[in-house]
Design a protein around this motif. Sequence first.
Motif: not given
Length: 314
Positions: A116-133
């Motif tokens: 509901l708060v994004t508008r992209g035709d493609i939505v990419c999810f990424v976990d926020a606990d990654l290191r050495d990203f």
Amino acid sequence: MLEEVERWLSTRSWSANERPLHQMLAAKQRTGQTVSVVLPALNEEATVGDIASVIRHDLMRQVPLVDELVVVDSGSTDRTSEVAAAAGARVVHRDDILPRLPTVPGKGEVLWRSLLVTRGDIVCFVDADLRDFSSDFVSGIVGPLLTDPDVDLVKAMYDRPLAGAAGQGGRVTELMARPLLNMHWPQLAGFVQPLGGEYAARRSLLEQLPFPVGYGVELGMLVDALHLAGLDALAQVDVGVRKHRHQDGQALGRMAAAIYRTAQLRLARGHLIRPSLTQFERGEDGFEPRTYSVDTEERPPMVDIAEYQARKAA
């Protein structure tokens, strides 16, 4: 392994370096597709800023691959929101999205509301606990969606080291998810990281899927996408190595229970037997039981929500 899966592995499994950035950008400009990246975050001040900074630098400033970067804070008590905003992400608080529906705890809840708060035709999810990203975690899984109109969902695959040992991470995957998929949905047996939190999909698919509110969201989404779009619409991309914070055994047990329940609902939509899990901790008087509820609630497809329909019509 099914012949269909062997064929799929040869045609729908790629490496991140197979699609150079200039090829993705050309496809993006040609098709006019837009890309949103969502980081669901709960008390991730130690890592969320670095992830957001890399995405902003590599994929928004150096090359215009990503159009919006949103961190959805699901109730952090640390400085997650401040760190994410300072790194250039737009921060939205979970409770401010669709306020007429009270929120429930869980990662799937955050991912569902993020539509509901994004508008992209493609939505990419990424976990926020990654290191050495590395920004390959985003560009690698977005690339097939930009360049191949027949692909609707892409999962990242990677090595998951544990305490320095290669391949020992992903314990819930190996002990729960992989056996379930192989036995009940063998078409999905080719996914290396079926529970991985890094994946991208077309909004047109995501808005049609129900979202388990908790840990079952990745398995549920994969199974439902298979039924809705078919195996050839699904793919995976090798992005290297994933380093993140590992959870203790009891937390993994709760995760496994939620995943099992998600699978059970999809297998039978049957009678709810006991949506709870009892674990044991040693106390002063011996082992003491601790009982936890198992996530069973699911959010409906976003396309059924009146506010989302109104936004699309606007």
